[in-house]
Design a protein around this motif. Structure first.
Motif, PDB file in Angstrom:
ATOM      1  N   UNK A  32     -21.633 -32.994-118.088  1.00  0.00           N
ATOM      2  CA  UNK A  32     -22.811 -32.240-117.637  1.00  0.00           C
ATOM      3  C   UNK A  32     -24.061 -32.696-118.383  1.00  0.00           C
ATOM      4  N   UNK A  33     -23.927 -32.908-119.681  1.00  0.00           N
ATOM      5  CA  UNK A  33     -25.083 -33.360-120.470  1.00  0.00           C
ATOM      6  C   UNK A  33     -25.553 -34.740-120.008  1.00  0.00           C
ATOM      7  N   UNK A  34     -24.611 -35.644-119.792  1.00  0.00           N
ATOM      8  CA  UNK A  34     -24.970 -36.992-119.357  1.00  0.00           C
ATOM      9  C   UNK A  34     -25.629 -36.970-117.976  1.00  0.00           C
ATOM     10  N   UNK A  35     -25.137 -36.119-117.099  1.00  0.00           N
ATOM     11  CA  UNK A  35     -25.742 -36.005-115.768  1.00  0.00           C
ATOM     12  C   UNK A  35     -27.181 -35.501-115.874  1.00  0.00           C
ATOM     13  N   UNK A  36     -27.401 -34.498-116.709  1.00  0.00           N
ATOM     14  CA  UNK A  36     -28.754 -33.955-116.867  1.00  0.00           C
ATOM     15  C   UNK A  36     -29.690 -34.985-117.489  1.00  0.00           C
ATOM     16  N   UNK A  37     -29.186 -35.725-118.482  1.00  0.00           N
ATOM     17  CA  UNK A  37     -30.015 -36.766-119.109  1.00  0.00           C
ATOM     18  C   UNK A  37     -30.388 -37.852-118.107  1.00  0.00           C
ATOM     19  N   UNK A  38     -29.412 -38.253-117.280  1.00  0.00           N
ATOM     20  CA  UNK A  38     -29.687 -39.266-116.260  1.00  0.00           C
ATOM     21  C   UNK A  38     -30.717 -38.795-115.258  1.00  0.00           C
ATOM     22  N   UNK A  39     -30.600 -37.551-114.816  1.00  0.00           N
ATOM     23  CA  UNK A  39     -31.556 -37.005-113.866  1.00  0.00           C
ATOM     24  C   UNK A  39     -32.953 -36.869-114.476  1.00  0.00           C
ATOM     25  N   UNK A  40     -33.022 -36.775-115.783  1.00  0.00           N
ATOM     26  CA  UNK A  40     -34.312 -36.661-116.480  1.00  0.00           C
ATOM     27  C   UNK A  40     -34.875 -38.025-116.866  1.00  0.00           C
ATOM     28  N   UNK A  41     -34.308 -39.074-116.281  1.00  0.00           N
ATOM     29  CA  UNK A  41     -34.811 -40.459-116.444  1.00  0.00           C
ATOM     30  C   UNK A  41     -34.624 -41.024-117.841  1.00  0.00           C
ATOM     31  N   UNK A  42     -33.582 -40.581-118.538  1.00  0.00           N
ATOM     32  CA  UNK A  42     -33.265 -41.167-119.837  1.00  0.00           C
ATOM     33  C   UNK A  42     -32.320 -42.359-119.665  1.00  0.00           C
ATOM     34  N   UNK A  80     -39.580 -48.995-119.803  1.00  0.00           N
ATOM     35  CA  UNK A  80     -39.102 -47.615-119.876  1.00  0.00           C
ATOM     36  C   UNK A  80     -39.396 -47.072-121.268  1.00  0.00           C
ATOM     37  N   UNK A  81     -39.334 -45.757-121.418  1.00  0.00           N
ATOM     38  CA  UNK A  81     -39.691 -45.205-122.729  1.00  0.00           C
ATOM     39  C   UNK A  81     -38.864 -43.994-123.141  1.00  0.00           C
ATOM     40  N   UNK A  82     -37.745 -43.737-122.441  1.00  0.00           N
ATOM     41  CA  UNK A  82     -36.926 -42.574-122.792  1.00  0.00           C
ATOM     42  C   UNK A  82     -35.488 -43.008-123.070  1.00  0.00           C
ATOM     43  N   UNK A  83     -34.948 -42.525-124.174  1.00  0.00           N
ATOM     44  CA  UNK A  83     -33.594 -42.915-124.565  1.00  0.00           C
ATOM     45  C   UNK A  83     -32.841 -41.734-125.159  1.00  0.00           C
ATOM     46  N   UNK A  84     -31.570 -41.617-124.774  1.00  0.00           N
ATOM     47  CA  UNK A  84     -30.620 -40.777-125.496  1.00  0.00           C
ATOM     48  C   UNK A  84     -29.575 -41.713-126.088  1.00  0.00           C
ATOM     49  N   UNK A  85     -29.462 -41.711-127.399  1.00  0.00           N
ATOM     50  CA  UNK A  85     -28.451 -42.512-128.096  1.00  0.00           C
ATOM     51  C   UNK A  85     -27.425 -41.559-128.695  1.00  0.00           C
ATOM     52  N   UNK A  86     -26.194 -41.623-128.200  1.00  0.00           N
ATOM     53  CA  UNK A  86     -25.119 -40.765-128.703  1.00  0.00           C
ATOM     54  C   UNK A  86     -24.221 -41.585-129.616  1.00  0.00           C
ATOM     55  N   UNK A  87     -24.111 -41.155-130.857  1.00  0.00           N
ATOM     56  CA  UNK A  87     -23.237 -41.815-131.829  1.00  0.00           C
ATOM     57  C   UNK A  87     -22.053 -40.887-132.105  1.00  0.00           C
ATOM     58  N   UNK A  88     -20.879 -41.258-131.584  1.00  0.00           N
ATOM     59  CA  UNK A  88     -19.659 -40.510-131.891  1.00  0.00           C
ATOM     60  C   UNK A  88     -19.141 -40.990-133.238  1.00  0.00           C
ATOM     61  N   UNK A  89     -19.292 -40.148-134.230  1.00  0.00           N
ATOM     62  CA  UNK A  89     -18.862 -40.512-135.582  1.00  0.00           C
ATOM     63  C   UNK A  89     -17.359 -40.821-135.576  1.00  0.00           C
ATOM     64  N   UNK A  90     -16.999 -42.032-136.028  1.00  0.00           N
ATOM     65  CA  UNK A  90     -15.593 -42.384-136.192  1.00  0.00           C
ATOM     66  C   UNK A  90     -14.863 -42.769-134.925  1.00  0.00           C
ATOM     67  N   UNK A  91     -15.583 -43.054-133.838  1.00  0.00           N
ATOM     68  CA  UNK A  91     -14.919 -43.375-132.566  1.00  0.00           C
ATOM     69  C   UNK A  91     -14.482 -44.837-132.515  1.00  0.00           C
ATOM     70  N   UNK A  92     -13.198 -45.050-132.301  1.00  0.00           N
ATOM     71  CA  UNK A  92     -12.656 -46.400-132.176  1.00  0.00           C
ATOM     72  C   UNK A  92     -12.651 -46.819-130.711  1.00  0.00           C
ATOM     73  N   UNK A  93     -12.288 -48.063-130.450  1.00  0.00           N
ATOM     74  CA  UNK A  93     -12.170 -48.536-129.069  1.00  0.00           C
ATOM     75  C   UNK A  93     -11.086 -47.757-128.322  1.00  0.00           C
ATOM     76  N   UNK A  94     -10.023 -47.376-129.017  1.00  0.00           N
ATOM     77  CA  UNK A  94      -8.970 -46.555-128.400  1.00  0.00           C
ATOM     78  C   UNK A  94      -9.536 -45.205-127.969  1.00  0.00           C
ATOM     79  N   UNK A  95     -10.272 -44.546-128.872  1.00  0.00           N
ATOM     80  CA  UNK A  95     -10.874 -43.259-128.538  1.00  0.00           C
ATOM     81  C   UNK A  95     -11.845 -43.395-127.374  1.00  0.00           C
TER      82      UNK A  95
END
Length: 624
Positions: free
Chosen positions: A513-523, A365-380
């Motif tokens: 909605x963003x995650x759904x669109x990314x998934x449908x776009x084969x990311x 595969x060759x498409x990736x979306x990497x989301x980094x939530x700044x400061x997100x803990x396991x609780x969050x």
């Protein structure tokens, strides 16, 4: 066993400079790394000549340090560097003469000793499929020859996953191929995507099973009354593998179904909370390695989440107990973590990009979306994860260690660059170079710079630049979402207020909605964090002489040349962090316990320290 074979190959007592070409990560083991470090060696990852020369000239030139240069990927090594080192190569083929090494490359390093012992009795070399079958049977106690139906597969996976084991992708693919003749191919494919996918399927089937007692047309695929499955039911619900649902128990239903039915919602949540506490109480007394802490962090995140629902404060004392043990473990073991194998998942945040690149190559595969939530803990993350699950997102949920000090400039730079902090010491306290290093990493791994996008300051997931990156077909998209970090720094409240803020953010629906669109776009979609956060109590501020003025209130950074800071260490609840991988030009003084450098007695959400809630962060993949 494997460790001793590898260590014997290395002249640790005879040479001060050793270069090891280890493309299969054989040395990435706790014991092996510990033995190398105990001989006085500094381990340096080599993958870029310019980075190596800079590190060598600024840290090791003219010194009598013992160095072990570790090469884990094919790269250029100039002649003059080779001349300085004793060179050796270790490979899977040297150790496992009777097995197919392509299979072993996808097996976790922790299984190698047992595989070596079992395979040493083989009389002939096995091919790819034979190696898969051999490892399945001898290591995971799964005999693929006896799996001929979906029911057989469900029983074998349930037994395996309940024991806490997980099948590597290569073995899951092998089982899928061996079941090519069954009718339920789509279900087989789904439940072989991993542990989370399997229990998601089982959860769906449980609902159908209950409904079958009142509606004849509803028939489950899984036979929960089969003795091989029924024996697990109580514990599956008690231990959180499955969630009980609201359903009216009726006369004639088997007694065992009560374990999976909610009668009183608040009581069900309380039971879930108490079971999670029991799990941690048991686990912290039997720590065997870093994976135990990753699991404890996830369970503790759930405890804080459930405490918010129940309006409890009991987690505070548990946090103190956990973090005292975690601190002692970190001081002894943190220095080994950068060198652990990341075959199945990143161990530290700087492994994330390397893991993703390897996964893309393996899965073609060759498409990736990497989301980094700044400061997100396991609780969050627990709040976000539950929200996504309710909307039918399927998650592969893991965790990794942030870099200490757990501040954005250090840990996020490591995450996006794929480097340890000492390799970017000139920009250690800046976040302005993340984009440049992120793009550099992927260009070095075969992508064009125009195919890589980096977007920061994302708050709603409706930003036009973000959506345009998706729609234009950009192959690699790195996203920094700072909404959680903003909430943490803005509000001087405790976890319950934090929980409520995140809930409001999620209910606008834009993330889903963003995650759904990314998934449908084969990311391929990954979600992680650079560091977590913790609820703290002030012990007074420190400003004089501090190099770093940051929103984090848990750390004070000073120029090392200015003294030993003994007064500060005596006057406040502070420890000096001397972890490897950081520039030695600075001293890092970190608040102990849950203290912070704010006004005495005040409360705040903060980060920068070495608490479990700050150090262990989520790493999740959304399975399309």
């Amino acid at each position: 066993m494997i460790d001793e074979i590898l260590l014997k190959k290395m002249p640790l007592k005879e040479c001060d400079r050793i270069l090891v070409k280890d493309l299969c990560n054989l040395l990435s083991d706790d014991y092996t790394v510990g033995m190398i470090l105990s001989e006085g060696y500094k381990i340096i990852y080599y993958h870029d000549v310019d980075i190596y020369r800079y590190q060598y000239e600024t840290s090791y030139r003219g010194k009598s340090e013992k160095l072990l240069l570790l090469v884990n990927e094919e790269c250029y090594i100039p002649w003059d560097i080779k001349q300085d080192y004793f060179i050796l190569e270790v490979s899977l083929g040297d150790v496992f003469e009777n097995l197919d090494v392509e299979v072993l490359k996808e097996i976790e390093r922790e299984y190698y000793d047992v595989i070596y012992e079992k395979s040493s009795k083989l009389k002939q070399k096995l091919d790819f499929d034979e190696t898969c079958a051999f490892i399945l049977k001898s290591i995971f106690q799964v005999d693929a020859a006896l799996i001929s139906s979906l029911g057989d597969l469900v029983k074998n996976l349930l037994k395996l996953y309940y024991k806490g084991m997980e099948l590597p992708p290569v073995l899951r693919r092998y089982i899928k191929k061996s079941l090519d003749n069954v009718n339920e191919k789509d279900i087989v494919e789904k439940i072989l995507k991993g542990k989370e996918a399997f229990f998601d399927f089982l959860q769906e089937q449980w609902e159908v099973f209950l409904e079958s007692f009142v509606e004849d047309s509803r028939k489950p695929i899984v036979d929960f009354e089969d003795p091989d499955i029924r024996v697990y039911i109580d514990n599956l619900f008690k231990e959180g593998y499955l969630n009980p649902i609201r359903f009216e128990y009726k006369t004639g239903m088997p007694e065992f179904v009560k374990a999976g039915i909610i009668v009183d919602y608040k009581e069900a949540v309380r039971k879930e909370h108490d079971e999670a506490v029991r799990k941690i109480e048991e686990r912290i007394e039997n720590i065997k390695g870093y994976k135990d802490w990753l699991e404890i962090a996830k369970v503790f995140g759930e405890i804080i989440y459930l405490s918010c629902l129940l309006d409890l404060e009991e987690y505070r004392l548990l946090s103190d107990r956990i973090n005292e043990k975690f601190k002692n473990w970190l001081l002894e073991n943190y220095g080994k973590l950068p060198f652990m194998s990341f075959t199945s998942s990143p161990v530290m945040v700087h492994h994330v990009q390397h893991y993703i690149v390897n996964l893309l190559r393996r899965e073609e595969k060759d498409r990736v979306v990497l989301i980094v939530f700044d400061g997100m803990s396991e609780f969050n993350w627990c709040i976000i994860k539950n929200f996504l699950k309710e909307r039918s997102f399927l998650l592969e949920d893991k965790a990794c260690f942030a870099w200490i000090p757990t501040i954005t400039s250090v840990s996020r730079q490591a995450l996006f660059s794929g480097e340890i902090p000492v390799n970017f010491k000139d920009t250690l306290f800046s976040t302005d170079y993340d984009e440049k290093r992120f793009k550099k990493f992927y260009v070095e791994h075969g992508y064009k710079e125009s195919e890589v996008a980096y977007l920061r300051g994302i708050k709603t997931f409706k930003e036009e630049a973000l959506l345009e990156s998706l729609r234009s077909g950009t192959k690699i998209i790195g996203v920094v979402a700072d909404i959680i970090d903003i909430y943490g720094h803005q509000e001087f409240f405790d976890y319950k207020g934090f929980y409520q803020r995140i809930e409001v953010f999620l209910k606008n629906g834009f993330l889903a909605e963003f995650l759904e669109e990314a998934g449908k776009s084969s990311y391929e979609i990954f979600i992680t964090s650079d560091h977590g956060n913790i609820s703290t109590v002030g012990q007074g501020s420190v400003k004089e002489g501090v190099v770093l003025d940051t929103l984090s209130n848990r750390i004070a950074v000073y120029q090392a040349k200015y003294g030993d800071f003994g007064d500060l260490l005596r006057e406040k609840q502070v420890i000096e962090w001397k972890g490897d991988g950081l520039p030695k030009e600075f001293k890092y003084l970190i608040c102990d316990g849950n203290y912070s450098f704010i006004k005495d007695g005040e409360s705040a959400i903060s980060h920068g320290g070495i608490a479990l809630e700050e150090v262990v962060v989520p790493f999740a993949r959304i399975i399309n």
